[in-house]
Write an enzyme that holds these catalytic residues in place. Structure first.
Site, PDB file in Angstrom:
ATOM      1  N   HIS A 141      -3.273   7.393   2.219  1.00  0.00           N
ATOM      2  CA  HIS A 141      -3.855   5.586   1.201  1.00  0.00           C
ATOM      3  C   HIS A 141      -5.037   5.322   2.271  1.00  0.00           C
ATOM      4  O   HIS A 141      -4.941   5.872   3.399  1.00  0.00           O
ATOM      5  CB  HIS A 141      -2.725   4.404   2.284  1.00  0.00           C
ATOM      6  CG  HIS A 141      -3.503   3.456   1.527  1.00  0.00           C
ATOM      7  ND1 HIS A 141      -3.748   3.271   0.587  1.00  0.00           N
ATOM      8  CD2 HIS A 141      -3.326   2.173   3.009  1.00  0.00           C
ATOM      9  CE1 HIS A 141      -4.207   1.753   0.799  1.00  0.00           C
ATOM     10  NE2 HIS A 141      -3.591   1.059   1.938  1.00  0.00           N
TER      11      HIS A 141
ATOM     12  N   CYS B 270       0.384  -0.833   0.092  1.00  0.00           N
ATOM     13  CA  CYS B 270       0.095   0.262   0.126  1.00  0.00           C
ATOM     14  C   CYS B 270       0.927   1.274   0.531  1.00  0.00           C
ATOM     15  O   CYS B 270       0.074   2.560  -0.298  1.00  0.00           O
ATOM     16  CB  CYS B 270      -1.274   0.394   1.155  1.00  0.00           C
ATOM     17  SG  CYS B 270      -2.073  -1.265   1.127  1.00  0.00           S
TER      18      CYS B 270
ATOM     19  N   ASN C 216     -10.714   0.024  -0.234  1.00  0.00           N
ATOM     20  CA  ASN C 216      -8.871   0.155   0.141  1.00  0.00           C
ATOM     21  C   ASN C 216      -7.826  -0.490  -1.136  1.00  0.00           C
ATOM     22  O   ASN C 216      -8.631  -1.845  -1.201  1.00  0.00           O
ATOM     23  CB  ASN C 216      -8.399  -0.594   1.463  1.00  0.00           C
ATOM     24  CG  ASN C 216      -6.988  -0.812   1.208  1.00  0.00           C
ATOM     25  OD1 ASN C 216      -6.473  -0.561   0.403  1.00  0.00           O
ATOM     26  ND2 ASN C 216      -5.940  -0.757   2.246  1.00  0.00           N
TER      27      ASN C 216
END
Ligand code: UT7
Length: 333
Positions: free
Chosen positions: A258, A117, A288
């Site tokens: 993020h 990520c 996500n």
């Protein structure tokens, strides 16, 4: 011999892929024992996008890259370098060259970069090094992940979190350096908190030679540990980056984190005293999307006309590795 362009870095275009298939919390509650109420309260996520038949990492990454190239006013033939941040390539040897071919960016060298990520932030910083040393002028940085491929759809603790997506930016050489600062970190001692690991069985090949063959196993995560890590380390790394850039939190026009959990975004913003209207969140629509989440969120505010040339943007990624990092840049040429 190095070619000489301006050694400064500017971020001049953004793009993202449009995925049409959506999976909302209501539908997901028919797959695992969960509810819209639990998911929305704990994470802020309402739905996520899922790549459909015919869509793959190559096509979605190329769509995002083309959008960024168009916005920067360039052609694919102008691109010198493509860095594809992904943990979910179509091919374990890498998907960046497939994206290069899809775009028709025949002059570009292309490679994959894996930092989960944090991958997009790591890739931006990587790209900046090539620009600052005068080697490349026009670079496409893509963050793309199809986590639906590796999600355990029987595990309600993880499957409600993730979605598929792709986003990209163009970074160019410029006379003035608009990348004001960055800071990247890793801590492998916490690696077991978040994995998509390869597991194999020994298989005798011949005589005393055995090979280890298997496959990658679905994502496992210690959510509480990652949560604690994120709310502590992300503000720290942004503060360090601000220090390097000789800026303060008051200078940040847009905080693009993020998109892992709305509660993490809120906690980081609160710790840094950044008002909510400067914090970009598209969690509700996308969930996500790993390396894709920052460039998708950035592209949405850029295309909504909210980001003006010269605005100061702080991006920060965090996740498996563990890895985390931040970069601060001014938008535009
Ligand atoms: O991109 C990489 C970075 N990843 C992250 O940043 C993720 C960070 N972690 C988180 O965002 C949160 O830890 C989660 C959203 C993953 C979980 O939230 P939480 O508040 O930490 O919940 P929990 O794991 O402590 O679980 C609380 C309860 C448990 O029930 P009991 O044991 O208290 O009875 C879980 O079984 O909630 C239960 N639960 C669920 N219930 C309904 C866990 N997942 C679900 C679910 N639906 N989907």
């Amino acid at each position: 011999m190095l070619q000489q362009f301006g050694n400064g870095v500017s971020v001049t275009g953004s793009g993202s892929a449009k995925l049409t298939t959506q999976l909302d919390n209501e539908a997901l509650s028919q797959v695992v024992d969960t509810s819209d109420e639990w998911i929305a309260t704990r994470t802020g996520i309402r739905k996520r996008h899922i790549a459909e038949e015919g869509e793959c990492l190559r096509t979605l990454a190329a769509e995002a890259a083309q959008g960024a190239i168009d916005l920067a006013g360039l052609e694919p033939g102008d691109i010198d370098l493509i860095i594809l941040a992904t943990s979910t390539p179509d091919d374990l040897f890498g998907s960046a060259c497939q994206v290069q071919a899809e775009l028709g960016a025949s002059s570009a060298v292309a490679f994959d970069l894996t930092a989960a990520c944090s991958g997009f932030v790591f890739a931006m910083v990587n790209a900046a090094q090539f620009i600052r040393t005068g080697v490349y002028r026009n670079v496409v940085v893509i963050g793309a992940d199809l986590l639906s491929r590796w999600t355990d759809w029987t595990d309600r603790r993880t499957c409600v979190l993730f979605g598929d997506g792709a986003g990209a930016v163009v970074m160019q050489a410029s006379d003035r350096d608009r990348l004001r600062g960055f800071e990247l970190r890793s801590n492998g001692s916490m690696n077991s908190c978040l994995n998509l690991s390869y597991q194999s069985q020994p298989k005798k090949l011949v005589n005393d030679v055995a090979i280890q063959q298997g496959t990658f196993q679905p994502i496992t995560m210690n959510g509480r540990e990652i949560y604690k890590f994120a709310v502590k380390r992300v503000p720290e790394v942004i503060e360090k980056t601000l220090f390097r850039a000789e800026l303060t939190t008051d200078d940040i026009d847009w905080l693009v984190l993020h998109q892992a959990n709305q509660r993490i975004l809120d906690a980081v913003a609160e710790r840094l005293h950044i008002p909510a209207d400067r914090v970009v969140s598209n969690m509700a629509q996308h969930g996500n999307t790993s390396a894709a989440s920052i460039p998708i969120a950035l592209d949405e505010v850029v295309r909504a006309g909210k980001v003006k040339g010269g605005d100061t943007i702080a991006v920060a990624g965090f996740g498996a590795g563990l890895t985390w990092g931040a970069a601060i840049f001014e938008w535009g040429k």
